[in-house]
Structures are given as structure tokens and as C-alpha cells.
Design a protein around this motif. Structure first.
Motif, PDB file in Angstrom:
ATOM      1  N   ILE A   1     -11.371   8.531  -3.489  1.00 28.47           N
ATOM      2  CA  ILE A   1     -11.226   6.915  -3.825  1.00 28.47           C
ATOM      3  C   ILE A   1     -12.599   6.622  -3.969  1.00 28.47           C
ATOM      4  O   ILE A   1     -13.736   7.171  -3.288  1.00 28.47           O
ATOM      5  CB  ILE A   1     -10.519   6.351  -2.541  1.00 28.47           C
ATOM      6  CG1 ILE A   1     -10.489   4.737  -2.690  1.00 28.47           C
ATOM      7  CG2 ILE A   1     -11.530   6.642  -1.339  1.00 28.47           C
ATOM      8  CD1 ILE A   1      -9.716   4.025  -1.697  1.00 28.47           C
TER       9      ILE A   1
ATOM     10  N   ALA B   1       0.718  -1.271  -0.181  1.00 33.77           N
ATOM     11  CA  ALA B   1       0.118   0.058  -0.081  1.00 33.77           C
ATOM     12  C   ALA B   1       0.960   1.525   0.085  1.00 33.77           C
ATOM     13  O   ALA B   1       0.354   2.237  -0.469  1.00 33.77           O
ATOM     14  CB  ALA B   1      -0.878  -0.135   1.212  1.00 33.77           C
TER      15      ALA B   1
ATOM     16  N   VAL C   1      -6.562   0.325  -8.213  1.00 38.21           N
ATOM     17  CA  VAL C   1      -6.098  -1.094  -7.167  1.00 38.21           C
ATOM     18  C   VAL C   1      -7.096  -1.975  -7.337  1.00 38.21           C
ATOM     19  O   VAL C   1      -8.172  -1.876  -6.989  1.00 38.21           O
ATOM     20  CB  VAL C   1      -5.960  -0.578  -5.888  1.00 38.21           C
ATOM     21  CG1 VAL C   1      -5.180  -1.364  -4.679  1.00 38.21           C
ATOM     22  CG2 VAL C   1      -5.145   1.130  -5.570  1.00 38.21           C
TER      23      VAL C   1
ATOM     24  N   VAL D   1      -5.605   9.286   0.360  1.00 38.74           N
ATOM     25  CA  VAL D   1      -6.221  10.204  -0.391  1.00 38.74           C
ATOM     26  C   VAL D   1      -6.742  11.393   0.391  1.00 38.74           C
ATOM     27  O   VAL D   1      -6.862  12.570  -0.467  1.00 38.74           O
ATOM     28  CB  VAL D   1      -7.437   9.427  -1.126  1.00 38.74           C
ATOM     29  CG1 VAL D   1      -8.319  10.253  -1.833  1.00 38.74           C
ATOM     30  CG2 VAL D   1      -7.176   8.289  -1.962  1.00 38.74           C
TER      31      VAL D   1
ATOM     32  N   LEU E   1      -5.393   3.621   2.323  1.00 40.43           N
ATOM     33  CA  LEU E   1      -5.521   4.407   1.129  1.00 40.43           C
ATOM     34  C   LEU E   1      -6.682   5.565   1.306  1.00 40.43           C
ATOM     35  O   LEU E   1      -6.470   6.568   0.768  1.00 40.43           O
ATOM     36  CB  LEU E   1      -6.014   3.596  -0.181  1.00 40.43           C
ATOM     37  CG  LEU E   1      -5.245   2.537  -0.565  1.00 40.43           C
ATOM     38  CD1 LEU E   1      -5.703   1.836  -1.762  1.00 40.43           C
ATOM     39  CD2 LEU E   1      -3.564   3.147  -1.112  1.00 40.43           C
ATOM     40  N   THR E   2      -7.620   5.264   1.996  1.00 41.16           N
ATOM     41  CA  THR E   2      -8.636   6.299   2.436  1.00 41.16           C
ATOM     42  C   THR E   2      -7.970   7.684   3.092  1.00 41.16           C
ATOM     43  O   THR E   2      -8.172   8.771   2.643  1.00 41.16           O
ATOM     44  CB  THR E   2      -9.726   5.838   3.087  1.00 41.16           C
ATOM     45  OG1 THR E   2     -10.292   4.652   2.484  1.00 41.16           O
ATOM     46  CG2 THR E   2     -10.845   7.027   3.546  1.00 41.16           C
TER      47      THR E   2
ATOM     48  N   CYS F   1      -8.188   5.574  -6.884  1.00 44.74           N
ATOM     49  CA  CYS F   1      -7.474   6.331  -5.925  1.00 44.74           C
ATOM     50  C   CYS F   1      -7.087   7.470  -6.800  1.00 44.74           C
ATOM     51  O   CYS F   1      -6.237   7.331  -7.679  1.00 44.74           O
ATOM     52  CB  CYS F   1      -6.661   5.805  -5.043  1.00 44.74           C
ATOM     53  SG  CYS F   1      -7.191   4.550  -4.217  1.00 44.74           S
TER      54      CYS F   1
ATOM     55  N   VAL G   1       1.384   2.566  -3.371  1.00 42.35           N
ATOM     56  CA  VAL G   1       0.185   3.418  -3.805  1.00 42.35           C
ATOM     57  C   VAL G   1       0.098   4.716  -3.401  1.00 42.35           C
ATOM     58  O   VAL G   1       0.077   5.647  -4.211  1.00 42.35           O
ATOM     59  CB  VAL G   1      -1.109   2.685  -3.629  1.00 42.35           C
ATOM     60  CG1 VAL G   1      -2.403   3.495  -3.952  1.00 42.35           C
ATOM     61  CG2 VAL G   1      -1.178   1.125  -4.145  1.00 42.35           C
ATOM     62  N   GLY G   2       0.316   4.842  -2.295  1.00 39.83           N
ATOM     63  CA  GLY G   2       0.499   6.323  -1.459  1.00 39.83           C
ATOM     64  C   GLY G   2       1.842   7.040  -2.222  1.00 39.83           C
ATOM     65  O   GLY G   2       1.427   8.369  -2.397  1.00 39.83           O
TER      66      GLY G   2
END
Length: 145
Positions: free
Chosen positions: A112, A69, A84, A105, A101-102, A122, A72-73
Motif C-alpha cells: 500500500i 472497504a 482508493v 494488503v 487496507l493495510t 493498494c 477493496v479487500g
């Protein structure tokens, strides 16, 4: 001889500096103008349009473990949207990644959105999500029946 005539005609003094000294004076004057910013800044870079029309990227990512994760950030921080796909990870790990991820974002003022059963989009602040995929799918299913 012509130089003497022109200098008298233009009212210049008769004392002349050596030619090499005159070239240095001209070079110094040009350096002063460049470094002193006396020129109007009307020069436009040829690739200015390319920079203003920079292509935004969308990254497709399938995490295998929770620590994925972080990648992704990083994409979100670099202003890239990320799709994702959680098909290859168990539900508990997927829930933890969605929670992470929430927060990521939210930190970049993005969004998201669930776009599939186990697929999320995202986006950072420079993207806008328009439309609702579930409404489109429902509309197609009604049309087929």
C-alpha cells in the motif's frame, strides 16, 4: 478377391470378421488410446498465449462509508490493484479504512502506497510499485521555480 490375395501375401488368416465387427474393434482401439493416454501430449491450446498474458486490472474506488472497504479487500483477493480516493469521506473514516487496507494488503503479500494527498494505491503480490510520486512532484516544482 484382392482381399484374399493380400491376406495370403501378408500371412493373415483366412477367417475374416464381419465388416461391422471390424469397425467396432477400431473404435474400441481408438477409445483405449485416448483414455489410456498412449498419445504424446503435443497438443497446445490456441489461446495459451492469451492466458499467459492475462491483463491485470486496476480498480479506482471512492469509499463513502467504512463498510465499502470490504469491496477493496475483495479486489485485492482477486489480484486486482486498487486506487482508493478518500476525498469524499471524513478523515476518521479514511484512517479506519487505511488501517483495514493495510491488514488486507499484508494478508495478500502486497503493498500500500500513498500516491496523493488523500489517494492510496493498494496492490496484491503480482504487482510492483516503482518510483516515488512525491519526489517527481518536488522535482517538477523545483524546475518551475
Amino acid at each position: 478377391m484382392a482381399n484374399k490375395f493380400l491376406s495370403k501375401f501378408l500371412g493373415m488368416e483366412d477367417t475374416e470378421a464381419p465388416e461391422s465387427q471390424m469397425e467396432e474393434t477400431v473404435d474400441d482401439a481408438q477409445d483405449t488410446n485416448v483414455s489410456g493416454n498412449h498419445f504424446n501430449n503435443k497438443v497446445v491450446a490456441m489461446n495459451a498465449n492469451a492466458a499467459s498474458h492475462r491483463v491485470n486490472k486496476i480498480v479506482i474506488f471512492e469509499p463513502r462509508i467504512y463498510s465499502d472497504a470490504k469491496e477493496v479487500g475483495t479486489h485485492l483477493l482477486n489480484n486486482r490493484a486498487v486506487v482508493v480516493n478518500f476525498d469524499r469521506i471524513d478523515a476518521m473514516q479514511a484512517r479506519r479504512i487505511v488501517d483495514f487496507l493495510t491488514g488486507a494488503v499484508f494478508a495478500v503479500k502486497g503493498e500500500i502506497k500513498r500516491i496523493g494527498d488523500q489517494i492510496f494505491l493498494c496492490t496484491p503480490a503480482n504487482f510492483e510499485i516503482d518510483g516515488n510520486l512525491s519526489q517527481i512532484v518536488e522535482g517538477h516544482q523545483r524546475a518551475e521555480n
